[in-house]
Design a protein around this motif. Structure first.
Motif, PDB file in Angstrom:
ATOM      1  N   TYR A 197       0.843  -1.192   0.000  1.00  0.00           N
ATOM      2  CA  TYR A 197       0.000   0.000   0.000  1.00  0.00           C
ATOM      3  C   TYR A 197       0.880   1.245   0.000  1.00  0.00           C
ATOM      4  CZ  TYR A 197      -4.113  -2.849   1.106  1.00  0.00           C
ATOM      5  OH  TYR A 197      -5.134  -3.762   1.065  1.00  0.00           O
ATOM      6  N   GLU A 200      -2.356   7.642  -0.483  1.00  0.00           N
ATOM      7  CA  GLU A 200      -3.182   7.959  -1.644  1.00  0.00           C
ATOM      8  C   GLU A 200      -2.618   9.158  -2.408  1.00  0.00           C
ATOM      9  OE1 GLU A 200      -7.923   8.229  -2.608  1.00  0.00           O
ATOM     10  OE2 GLU A 200      -7.190   9.302  -0.844  1.00  0.00           O
ATOM     11  N   CYS A 222      -4.215   4.955   3.168  1.00  0.00           N
ATOM     12  CA  CYS A 222      -3.281   4.080   2.451  1.00  0.00           C
ATOM     13  C   CYS A 222      -4.084   3.248   1.449  1.00  0.00           C
ATOM     14  CB  CYS A 222      -2.531   3.172   3.429  1.00  0.00           C
ATOM     15  SG  CYS A 222      -1.340   4.037   4.483  1.00  0.00           S
ATOM     16  N   LYS A 223      -3.681   3.297   0.200  1.00  0.00           N
ATOM     17  CA  LYS A 223      -4.359   2.576  -0.872  1.00  0.00           C
ATOM     18  C   LYS A 223      -3.398   1.586  -1.510  1.00  0.00           C
ATOM     19  CE  LYS A 223      -8.252   4.935  -0.670  1.00  0.00           C
ATOM     20  NZ  LYS A 223      -9.551   4.322  -0.319  1.00  0.00           N
TER      21      LYS A 223
END
Length: 401
Positions: A197, A200, A222-223
């Motif tokens: 992750y 973003e 967090c992406k």
């Protein structure tokens, strides 16, 4: 054979025991240290009081009870007290003090100067300093010893600028910080995204939140990391809208007249030749630069980034004779953003504020004094904002805060 083994053969039994004891002391010197660590205590000197039992010496671990004469009291809570012999010293030391003196107060979340006697004379004052997460209630930071008690003992309460425990960010954990439920103003905590992750909108795996005026700054989630793509031929973008001189970018300038730069002869790929060879036209469409601009020359392109962006790679791109371009640069963000609506205590502005990398900005606070509004200083370092709390314009003018 050693003398220790032959002792019972060479000398009588009683002398053998003495010999053997001497050898054991050599083999086990810790036995001597153990005796020195449990030394007895002499009878204490106690002015203005008496103790029991009365002896000349007391063995290690003995408890002594004492009381004081009229007008005096033990230097601990209560009208009688105990002391223990510990390796030749009494702990705590037996003392009888004036009954109008005061014992050290117990004040949570605070520090104050300790008296080396462990007690304070009448009329003596103390001034406390609260821990960073706390502030003195009602601005009362002093206490005075009067007739054996303290006048209104100061209280440290949670500071209005302190923050509770930081918010939870999915797929992230706070690093290098043990758990605590209260943080001082301007404190910061770092989050690390779970493996796979990223924060973003960035390639970063870490983000930082700051405690500003009692609230944590907003954190980016967090992406899952996006797949790597080639953005070389994307259309030109724009720099931050709030930045000074903001505008579009793309192809700028025209081809220069006259001969181009000379190139070395020989086989292989090389920059395109003179006008007859087509110059940069040989390589076809000119690559655009996101958040930047390009100027064309006869045999090369010159790239530069918009304000608030930093060029990564070579500024000059060559057109080779085989119709290909040399490696093209990119424009990296070199700024921080501040949404004042996300920060308690700051005056809300109609648009997001941009601060250049390595620079600072003064943001107006809601708090005021006789000199006008307070200001918070926002610093942009490594694309992360940090704050100095709201401060009077008077102190900023004179280099304070």
């Amino acid at each position: 054979m050693s003398s220790a083994l032959s002792c019972d053969v060479l000398i009588p039994d009683k002398m053998c025991f003495r010999c053997l004891g001497f050898v054991l002391l050599i083999w086990f010197p810790g036995a001597v240290n153990a005796q020195s660590e449990t030394e007895p205590c002499n009878a204490p000197r106690l002015d203005g009081g008496f103790f029991v039992p009365v002896q000349v010496t007391y063995s290690h671990g003995t408890n002594l009870t004492y009381a004081c004469d009229n007008g005096r009291k033990p230097a601990v809570e209560g009208w009688w007290a105990t002391s223990t012999c510990q390796n030749g010293k009494w702990s705590p030391k037996p003392q009888c003090i004036d009954e109008k003196s005061c014992l050290p107060p117990s004040i949570s979340n605070a520090k104050y100067t300790q008296n080396p006697n462990d007690w304070y004379k009448e009329t003596e004052k103390i001034r406390i300093t609260c821990d960073n997460e706390y502030e003195v209630k009602n601005n009362d930071a002093t206490a005075e010893c009067k007739n054996g008690t303290w006048t209104s003992i100061p209280i440290c309460e949670k500071s209005s600028y302190a923050c509770d425990e930081p918010p939870k960010i999915p797929h992230a954990v706070i690093i290098h910080q043990g758990y605590q439920d209260l943080f001082a103003k301007d404190a910061e905590v770092s989050y690390e995204c779970e493996d796979g992750y990223a924060v973003e909108g960035t390639a970063d795996t870490q983000t930082v939140l700051y405690c500003v005026a009692g609230n944590w700054t907003a954190g980016q989630p967090c992406k899952l990391k996006p797949p790597v793509t080639d953005r070389t031929n994307s259309e030109g973008g724009t720099r931050p809208g709030a930045g000074p001189g903001a505008g579009t970018s793309g192809v700028g300038g025209t081809g220069n007249a006259g001969g181009g730069r000379s190139t070395s002869a020989g086989s292989g790929t090389q920059p395109a030749g003179g006008r007859g060879g087509g110059g940069v036209d040989r390589c076809g469409e000119i690559p655009k630069l996101i958040n930047g601009a390009v100027e064309t020359e006869r045999m090369s392109l010159k790239y530069k980034c918009n304000e608030y962006y930093e060029l990564v790679g070579a500024a000059e791109v060559m057109c080779y004779s085989d119709g290909s371009w040399s490696e093209r640069p990119t424009c990296k963000e070199a700024f921080c953003t501040v949404d004042t609506a996300q920060y308690y205590g700051l005056k809300t502005l109609p648009q997001v504020q941009y601060v250049k990398e390595g620079q600072s900005a003064y943001l107006e606070c809601l708090q005021q004094d006789q000199y006008g509004n307070y200001f918070a200083v926002a610093h942009c370092r490594n694309r992360r904002i940090s704050f100095q709390g709201c401060c009077s314009r008077y102190y900023i003018t004179w280099g304070g805060c």
